[in-house]
Design an enzyme around this catalytic site. Structure first.
Site, PDB file in Angstrom:
ATOM      1  N   GLY A  46       0.816  -1.207   0.000  1.00  0.00           N
ATOM      2  CA  GLY A  46       0.000   0.000   0.000  1.00  0.00           C
ATOM      3  C   GLY A  46       0.855   1.264   0.000  1.00  0.00           C
ATOM      4  O   GLY A  46       1.749   1.421   0.822  1.00  0.00           O
ATOM      5  N   CYS A 130      -8.575  -0.186   4.071  1.00  0.00           N
ATOM      6  CA  CYS A 130      -7.582  -0.473   5.105  1.00  0.00           C
ATOM      7  C   CYS A 130      -8.189  -0.155   6.477  1.00  0.00           C
ATOM      8  O   CYS A 130      -8.561   0.984   6.748  1.00  0.00           O
ATOM      9  CB  CYS A 130      -6.312   0.348   4.915  1.00  0.00           C
ATOM     10  SG  CYS A 130      -5.139   0.040   6.259  1.00  0.00           S
TER      11      CYS A 130
END
Lengths: 303, 257
Positions: A46, A130
């Site tokens: 990420g 997330c």
């Protein structure tokens, strides 16, 4: 090996086996164990506009047949990625897909624009799921309106393949999938981790510094599979399925439930060569069942 | 780094909670070069619940016998399953992982401090220092006499000092209370064990302007830098204790104010 090819919108993958963001670093961490060129794709760690230190230790707790993490998107930022990491991985014969995350819509847009400049990155995976960052992240993926807003904003500036990674921490994942499809997403990937928690009874303390974290591993597979099936019945765009896949049979199950491609995540930690075994296992399955092209089995669950 | 099946050559219960497991590559291949401080990740067989591998430091490499020694403490189900593996059975291992202790180039006075099962890598390090012609001192600490492991192996490599909390072996107290630390000055200290012990050793080293390396045992999932779970705060930011460590110089850590 054309029989293993699948398409995510206009993006062709040489096989449906890819690795999940946050479990595979930038690929190079696994170069001792496998031939990265044999992967369908690598979803890299990420990436955010600015560098992030991530959350405090401890960030991990093992749970029955799974683990909780609260890494919190530790990464050096998109410019560092573009300047220092991208040159090292761009020439692998696989699809490098960058997972993009942020705290504001503007973050997502700017980060996506920077990634769009990188020739050998044909797609981004928009991480609106997330669970481990205080602002943004999953908040974008838990209402149809906010998921639609961020997808629309990124779609305006990003012309290559746009995959949106969905959170399972919602009441109606199919509704979110439809919302991002309506805003022009080329694909959805699901599921990200389930919000969970672990407690130490002796010390009365949470096992993670952040108290809660994201649950992954084989323990989530049945729920992930159910969500893939629900989304498959709700949208027309291709699905990239994940959640506890640890062998070729699991991967086939996700494809039968409607996934065009799959991601292997947490199990890479247990067996860093698992992705290659899954590629070989899918081929073996196709031979046994006389399947000419792997795309024949997508969504072919017999109900 | 690679993933390899190892055959268990022997599995000896050393005390109420520790086993010494000696393994050799199942394919009879020669063990690669490994360094003190490095560790391995062992797959847990036959457990429905345990999922992650268990990180275990390398206790010793016996090149003649092509054996790697692993000292395992039975903490939970995972390590218990590993300790139940009989001779002749297979353990699947990712190895070698992590960085290693720095090996001095010049003669000096070196102290290797180990607490409980944390003493494991000190045997390998002591052997390496011996091979370089140095005479390291060892300071081993434990709750009680039965917690001091492999004493004769350490004694074969140098002078050994012990502390136990109940006074059943050596001096009573913690390692940092041992009188040798008042009498002798060391050029470099290496340590591995429970974190409070390592912090105390690091503070002792710092106050004496002695160089010091510690080997961390942070919780980890992968062991090779992918999961970013085992981070330690350092002067260079959050670093993975599996790939940037497990060995850190205390000057890099934030333990000493």
């Amino acid at each position: 090996m054309d029989r293993l090819k699948v398409n995510i919108g206009s993006l062709e993958l040489q096989n449906p086996v890819t690795t999940a963001s946050g479990t595979f670093g930038y690929g190079t961490e696994y170069a001792d164990f496998i031939d990265l060129n044999r992967l369908g794709g690598i979803f890299v760690k990420g990436t955010t506009l600015e560098p992030r230190q991530g959350n405090d230790y401890p960030r991990m707790a093992e749970t029955p047949s799974g683990m909780l993490n609260s890494v919190g998107l530790q990464n050096k930022g998109v410019n560092y990625f573009a300047e220092h990491i991208y040159p090292k991985i761009k020439d692998y014969n696989t699809r490098i897909i960058v997972n993009v995350s942020g705290s504001t819509v503007e973050d997502y847009v700017k980060c996506s624009e920077r990634i769009a400049d990188l020739d050998k990155v044909p797609a981004i995976e928009l991480n609106i799921s997330c669970p481990n960052i205080r602002e943004g992240g999953m908040a974008f993926g838990t209402s149809c309106q906010s998921a639609a807003n961020v997808t629309r904003a990124v779609r305006k500036v990003y012309r290559k393949t746009l995959i949106v990674k969905l959170s399972p921490n919602v009441t109606d994942i199919a509704g979110i999938a439809r919302a991002v499809e309506d805003e022009g997403a080329d694909s959805v990937s699901l599921v990200n981790t389930f919000l969970g928690m672990a407690v130490d009874a002796e010390t009365r303390k949470p096992k993670l510094s952040t108290v809660t974290g994201g649950l992954s591993g084989p323990c989530i597979k049945p729920i992930a599979l159910r969500m893939v099936w629900q989304v498959y019945n709700a949208v027309k765009i291709p699905i990239i399925g994940m959640g506890g896949i640890s062998n070729a049979a699991d991967a086939i199950e996700f494809m039968l439930a409607g996934s065009t491609a799959i991601q292997i995540g947490t199990y890479n930690f247990i067996d860093p060569a698992i992705s290659m075994k899954v590629v070989d296992g899918i081929t073996g399955y196709m031979d046994r069942h006389n399947i000419k092209s792997v795309s024949e089995i997508i969504g072919k669950l017999e109900v | 780094m690679k993933v390899l099946d190892f055959t268990v050559r022997s599995n000896e219960q050393l005390n109420y909670q520790n086993n010494l497991i000696k393994v050799t590559p199942a394919d009879n291949g020669t063990l690669p070069e490994m360094s003190p401080g490095q560790f391995v990740q062992i797959l847990v067989n036959n457990s429905g619940n345990v999922f992650l591998r268990r990180p275990i430091s390398i206790n010793l490499v016996d090149k003649e016998k092509n054996e790697m020694w692993l000292l395992v403490q039975r903490v939970g189900e995972g390590t218990r399953k590993i300790c139940e593996t009989p001779a002749g059975e297979t353990l699947n291992i990712i190895f070698p992982l992590g960085n290693s202790f720095s090996i001095p180039q010049e003669e000096g006075k070196f102290l290797l401090v180990g607490g409980g099962v944390g003493a494991a890598p000190m045997l390998f390090l002591g052997k390496k220092l011996r091979e370089k012609g140095f005479s390291p001192d060892f300071l081993l600490g434990g709750r009680s006499q039965r917690d001091i492991l492999q004493l004769s192996d350490f004694e074969a490599l140098g002078t050994v000092y012990c502390t136990t909390e109940d006074g059943s072996l050596g001096e009573k107290g913690f390692v940092t209370h041992h009188s040798v630390l008042q009498k002798s000055r060391y050029d470099f200290i290496y340590t591995c064990g429970p974190k409070p012990m390592m912090v105390a050793v690091a503070k002792y080293a710092h106050s004496n302007k002695t160089g010091c390396e510690v080997s961390l045992e942070n919780l980890m999932a992968c062991g090779f830098g992918a999961c970013l779970c085992c981070i330690e705060k350092t002067t260079r930011g959050n670093l993975c204790s599996c790939t940037d460590g497990p060995v850190f110089n205390i000057n890099e850590l934030t333990w000493i104010d």
